[in-house]
Write a protein that holds these residues in place. Structure first.
Motif, PDB file in Angstrom:
ATOM      1  N   ARG A 192     -38.190 -28.481  -0.493  1.00 58.05           N
ATOM      2  CA  ARG A 192     -37.029 -28.182  -1.334  1.00 58.05           C
ATOM      3  C   ARG A 192     -37.383 -28.293  -2.813  1.00 58.05           C
ATOM      4  O   ARG A 192     -36.939 -27.483  -3.627  1.00 58.05           O
ATOM      5  N   LEU A 200     -39.381 -25.270  -3.638  1.00 55.95           N
ATOM      6  CA  LEU A 200     -38.485 -24.120  -3.733  1.00 55.95           C
ATOM      7  C   LEU A 200     -37.813 -24.073  -5.105  1.00 55.95           C
ATOM      8  O   LEU A 200     -37.754 -23.016  -5.743  1.00 55.95           O
ATOM      9  N   LYS A 255     -38.533 -20.956   2.255  1.00 59.47           N
ATOM     10  CA  LYS A 255     -37.306 -21.092   3.053  1.00 59.47           C
ATOM     11  C   LYS A 255     -37.624 -21.098   4.546  1.00 59.47           C
ATOM     12  O   LYS A 255     -37.054 -21.880   5.315  1.00 59.47           O
TER      13      LYS A 255
END
Length: 80
Positions: free
Chosen positions: A14, A17, A66
């Motif tokens: 995360r 990302l 993802k």
């Protein structure tokens, strides 16, 4: 692998990302500035092409991250 491993992996992915999204935004702003400042139409066209190419590259990387997050979530469910 342990549950903690997958939880940590999800957190790391995360963060990765978010960094990729920030990098995409920064690149887009940089290329927009180049386009705005450039006088030559040839160079403007070049920068537009580069902007699109770099944006697509970031999009591919974002989609890959993802998918990795989803795989880690599924693996975490299997561990429970």
């Amino acid at each position: 692998m342990s549950k903690e491993y997958y939880k940590k992996k999800i957190i790391d992915l995360r963060a990765k990302l978010q960094k990729e999204k920030d990098a995409k935004k920064k690149d887009n702003e940089r290329y927009a500035d180049y386009i705005k400042r450039e006088k030559s139409t040839d160079r403007k066209a070049y920068y537009r092409k580069e902007k699109v190419a770099h944006s697509a590259s970031h999009d591919r990387q974002i989609e890959y991250i993802k998918r990795e997050i989803e795989r880690a979530k599924e693996a975490l469910k299997r561990e429970k």
